[in-house]
Design a protein around this motif. Structure first.
Motif, PDB file in Angstrom:
ATOM      1  N   GLU A  48       0.963  -1.162   0.097  1.00 30.85           N
ATOM      2  CA  GLU A  48       0.076   0.007  -0.080  1.00 30.85           C
ATOM      3  C   GLU A  48       0.723   1.184  -0.047  1.00 30.85           C
ATOM      4  OE1 GLU A  48      -3.283   2.175   2.744  1.00 30.85           O
ATOM      5  OE2 GLU A  48      -3.008  -0.053   2.850  1.00 30.85           O
ATOM      6  N   GLY A  49       0.493   2.312  -0.778  1.00 35.90           N
ATOM      7  CA  GLY A  49       1.169   3.466  -0.931  1.00 35.90           C
ATOM      8  C   GLY A  49       2.292   3.482  -1.992  1.00 35.90           C
ATOM      9  N   ALA A  50       2.862   2.263  -2.295  1.00 35.42           N
ATOM     10  CA  ALA A  50       3.782   2.365  -3.513  1.00 35.42           C
ATOM     11  C   ALA A  50       3.400   2.548  -4.713  1.00 35.42           C
ATOM     12  CB  ALA A  50       4.571   0.905  -3.377  1.00 35.42           C
ATOM     13  N   THR A  51       4.113   2.972  -5.567  1.00 32.11           N
ATOM     14  CA  THR A  51       3.675   3.409  -7.057  1.00 32.11           C
ATOM     15  C   THR A  51       4.659   2.551  -7.871  1.00 32.11           C
ATOM     16  OG1 THR A  51       3.011   5.178  -8.445  1.00 32.11           O
ATOM     17  CG2 THR A  51       5.103   5.530  -7.186  1.00 32.11           C
ATOM     18  N   PHE A  52       4.027   2.165  -9.116  1.00 27.28           N
ATOM     19  CA  PHE A  52       4.904   1.595 -10.272  1.00 27.28           C
ATOM     20  C   PHE A  52       5.023   2.629 -11.573  1.00 27.28           C
ATOM     21  CE2 PHE A  52       4.955  -0.884 -14.051  1.00 27.28           C
ATOM     22  CZ  PHE A  52       6.029  -1.800 -13.812  1.00 27.28           C
ATOM     23  N   ILE A  53       6.306   2.354 -12.017  1.00 23.60           N
ATOM     24  CA  ILE A  53       6.442   3.207 -13.574  1.00 23.60           C
ATOM     25  C   ILE A  53       6.860   2.116 -14.386  1.00 23.60           C
ATOM     26  CG2 ILE A  53       6.488   5.604 -12.438  1.00 23.60           C
ATOM     27  CD1 ILE A  53       9.576   5.393 -12.470  1.00 23.60           C
ATOM     28  N   SER A  54       6.657   2.372 -15.556  1.00 24.33           N
ATOM     29  CA  SER A  54       7.354   1.595 -16.763  1.00 24.33           C
ATOM     30  C   SER A  54       8.609   2.097 -17.141  1.00 24.33           C
ATOM     31  CB  SER A  54       6.214   1.587 -17.715  1.00 24.33           C
ATOM     32  OG  SER A  54       4.934   0.933 -17.451  1.00 24.33           O
ATOM     33  N   LYS A  55       9.515   1.241 -17.592  1.00 28.99           N
ATOM     34  CA  LYS A  55      10.770   1.766 -18.277  1.00 28.99           C
ATOM     35  C   LYS A  55      10.516   1.704 -19.702  1.00 28.99           C
ATOM     36  CE  LYS A  55      13.939  -0.245 -14.935  1.00 28.99           C
ATOM     37  NZ  LYS A  55      14.932  -1.317 -15.028  1.00 28.99           N
ATOM     38  N   PRO A  56      11.075   2.577 -20.450  1.00 31.74           N
ATOM     39  CA  PRO A  56      11.871   3.506 -20.065  1.00 31.74           C
ATOM     40  C   PRO A  56      11.128   4.910 -19.417  1.00 31.74           C
ATOM     41  CG  PRO A  56      11.608   3.757 -22.247  1.00 31.74           C
ATOM     42  CD  PRO A  56      10.896   2.737 -21.940  1.00 31.74           C
ATOM     43  N   PHE A  57      11.818   5.385 -18.422  1.00 31.81           N
ATOM     44  CA  PHE A  57      11.297   6.461 -17.939  1.00 31.81           C
ATOM     45  C   PHE A  57      11.939   7.776 -17.955  1.00 31.81           C
ATOM     46  CE2 PHE A  57      13.764   3.961 -14.513  1.00 31.81           C
ATOM     47  CZ  PHE A  57      14.843   4.897 -14.287  1.00 31.81           C
ATOM     48  N   SER A  58      11.390   8.958 -17.778  1.00 31.73           N
ATOM     49  CA  SER A  58      11.902  10.237 -17.726  1.00 31.73           C
ATOM     50  C   SER A  58      11.975  11.053 -16.300  1.00 31.73           C
ATOM     51  CB  SER A  58      11.181  10.966 -18.812  1.00 31.73           C
ATOM     52  OG  SER A  58       9.972  11.305 -18.134  1.00 31.73           O
ATOM     53  N   ALA A  59      12.879  11.828 -16.397  1.00 34.42           N
ATOM     54  CA  ALA A  59      12.945  12.700 -14.914  1.00 34.42           C
ATOM     55  C   ALA A  59      11.630  13.212 -14.814  1.00 34.42           C
ATOM     56  CB  ALA A  59      13.856  13.818 -15.225  1.00 34.42           C
ATOM     57  N   THR A  60      10.845  13.558 -15.607  1.00 36.24           N
ATOM     58  CA  THR A  60       9.302  14.405 -15.326  1.00 36.24           C
ATOM     59  C   THR A  60       8.527  13.085 -14.824  1.00 36.24           C
ATOM     60  OG1 THR A  60       9.528  15.589 -17.040  1.00 36.24           O
ATOM     61  CG2 THR A  60       7.225  15.322 -16.395  1.00 36.24           C
TER      62      THR A  60
ATOM     63  N   VAL B  79       7.495  10.346  -7.438  1.00 38.64           N
ATOM     64  CA  VAL B  79       8.135  10.277  -6.219  1.00 38.64           C
ATOM     65  C   VAL B  79       7.256  11.549  -5.429  1.00 38.64           C
ATOM     66  CG1 VAL B  79      10.347  11.324  -4.880  1.00 38.64           C
ATOM     67  CG2 VAL B  79      10.234   9.653  -6.920  1.00 38.64           C
ATOM     68  N   ARG B  80       6.788  12.594  -6.057  1.00 40.54           N
ATOM     69  CA  ARG B  80       5.985  13.340  -5.351  1.00 40.54           C
ATOM     70  C   ARG B  80       4.678  12.923  -4.866  1.00 40.54           C
ATOM     71  NH1 ARG B  80       7.355  16.940  -9.888  1.00 40.54           N
ATOM     72  NH2 ARG B  80       8.966  18.532  -9.562  1.00 40.54           N
ATOM     73  N   LYS B  81       4.179  12.037  -5.719  1.00 41.13           N
ATOM     74  CA  LYS B  81       2.861  11.387  -5.282  1.00 41.13           C
ATOM     75  C   LYS B  81       3.185  10.366  -4.311  1.00 41.13           C
ATOM     76  CE  LYS B  81       0.935   8.215  -8.055  1.00 41.13           C
ATOM     77  NZ  LYS B  81       0.268   7.394  -9.140  1.00 41.13           N
ATOM     78  N   THR B  82       4.429   9.823  -3.898  1.00 42.91           N
ATOM     79  CA  THR B  82       4.535   8.777  -3.080  1.00 42.91           C
ATOM     80  C   THR B  82       4.987   9.156  -1.704  1.00 42.91           C
ATOM     81  OG1 THR B  82       5.049   7.200  -4.773  1.00 42.91           O
ATOM     82  CG2 THR B  82       5.531   6.343  -2.801  1.00 42.91           C
ATOM     83  N   MET B  83       5.851  10.368  -1.911  1.00 40.75           N
ATOM     84  CA  MET B  83       6.444  10.816  -0.488  1.00 40.75           C
ATOM     85  C   MET B  83       5.606  11.985   0.169  1.00 40.75           C
ATOM     86  SD  MET B  83      10.497  11.016  -1.409  1.00 40.75           S
ATOM     87  CE  MET B  83      10.968  11.715   0.463  1.00 40.75           C
ATOM     88  N   PRO B  84       5.407  11.821   1.277  1.00 39.51           N
ATOM     89  CA  PRO B  84       5.154  13.136   2.100  1.00 39.51           C
ATOM     90  C   PRO B  84       5.654  14.276   1.576  1.00 39.51           C
ATOM     91  CG  PRO B  84       5.416  11.548   3.652  1.00 39.51           C
ATOM     92  CD  PRO B  84       5.979  11.083   2.148  1.00 39.51           C
ATOM     93  N   GLU B  85       5.152  15.368   1.170  1.00 40.25           N
ATOM     94  CA  GLU B  85       5.904  16.695   0.762  1.00 40.25           C
ATOM     95  C   GLU B  85       6.747  17.176   1.862  1.00 40.25           C
ATOM     96  OE1 GLU B  85       4.843  21.315  -0.488  1.00 40.25           O
ATOM     97  OE2 GLU B  85       3.231  19.823  -0.350  1.00 40.25           O
ATOM     98  N   ASP B  86       6.677  17.167   2.989  1.00 41.11           N
ATOM     99  CA  ASP B  86       7.501  17.588   4.080  1.00 41.11           C
ATOM    100  C   ASP B  86       8.941  16.414   3.967  1.00 41.11           C
ATOM    101  OD1 ASP B  86       6.427  15.377   5.374  1.00 41.11           O
ATOM    102  OD2 ASP B  86       6.420  16.173   7.294  1.00 41.11           O
ATOM    103  N   ALA B  87       8.897  15.385   3.662  1.00 38.43           N
ATOM    104  CA  ALA B  87       9.980  14.406   3.350  1.00 38.43           C
ATOM    105  C   ALA B  87      10.815  14.718   2.038  1.00 38.43           C
ATOM    106  CB  ALA B  87       9.603  13.124   3.497  1.00 38.43           C
ATOM    107  N   GLN B  88      10.223  15.450   1.159  1.00 36.01           N
ATOM    108  CA  GLN B  88      10.705  15.715  -0.175  1.00 36.01           C
ATOM    109  C   GLN B  88      11.767  16.845  -0.061  1.00 36.01           C
ATOM    110  OE1 GLN B  88       7.641  16.699  -2.949  1.00 36.01           O
ATOM    111  NE2 GLN B  88       6.319  15.067  -2.306  1.00 36.01           N
ATOM    112  N   PRO B  89      13.019  16.544  -0.694  1.00 32.22           N
ATOM    113  CA  PRO B  89      13.985  17.346  -0.795  1.00 32.22           C
ATOM    114  C   PRO B  89      13.554  18.802  -1.573  1.00 32.22           C
ATOM    115  CG  PRO B  89      14.584  15.721  -2.159  1.00 32.22           C
ATOM    116  CD  PRO B  89      13.411  15.367  -1.664  1.00 32.22           C
ATOM    117  N   GLU B  90      14.049  19.788  -1.349  1.00 31.96           N
ATOM    118  CA  GLU B  90      13.554  21.122  -1.623  1.00 31.96           C
ATOM    119  C   GLU B  90      13.650  21.118  -3.287  1.00 31.96           C
ATOM    120  OE1 GLU B  90      11.960  24.911  -1.527  1.00 31.96           O
ATOM    121  OE2 GLU B  90      12.385  23.653   0.063  1.00 31.96           O
TER     122      GLU B  90
END
Length: 136
Positions: A103-115, A121-132
């Motif tokens: 629960e809470g994990a997310t999946f992406i297909s390869k190949p992937f881009s930075a976007t 990562v934004r969707k998966t991590m709490p905003e206060d845990a994300q680097p600036e």
């Protein structure tokens, strides 16, 4: 292996056995503001997590890798043992089944881009845990 000296930023652990994909994922996440730890397979990743779990905020893992544990099993184990670590799983060959991802994990297909990586990562991590840089 730590590849960035800024200890004020959160750590991400990238688990990938293909060197070029590992380099790309590390580069994308470094640009997002993470300090990097790397592992080539799940057993090595668990060893890194045992030592650094209190610093690691993100697990970014491939599904298919050498050894008996794939990325889905690694994700479930990380979620069980260290529930505060956000999890993003990537694969170019496998798609998750109904119970593959915790629960809470997310999946992406390869190949992937930075976007795409940043979005998940934004969707998966709490905003206060994300680097600036990721929050911008």
């Amino acid at each position: 292996m730590v590849t960035s000296p800024d200890y004020g930023q959160p750590f991400a652990l990238v688990v990938e056995d293909e060197p070029l994909i590992l380099m790309e994922a590390v580069s994308i996440l470094e640009d997002a503001g993470f300090q990097m730890l790397e592992a080539a397979h799940a057993v090595q990743a668990l060893s890194v997590l045992e030592e650094h779990h209190h610093q690691i905020k993100l697990l970014f893992s491939d599904v298919d890798m050498p050894g008996d544990m794939d990325g889905f099993a690694l994700a479930r184990e990380v979620a069980r043992r260290w529930p505060s670590i956000a999890i993003v799983i990537a694969s170019g060959r496998s798609k998750p089944g109904p119970f593959d991802l915790p629960e809470g994990a997310t999946f992406i297909s390869k190949p992937f881009s930075a976007t795409i990586v940043y979005h998940h990562v934004r969707k998966t991590m709490p905003e206060d845990a994300q680097p600036e840089p990721l929050r911008k």
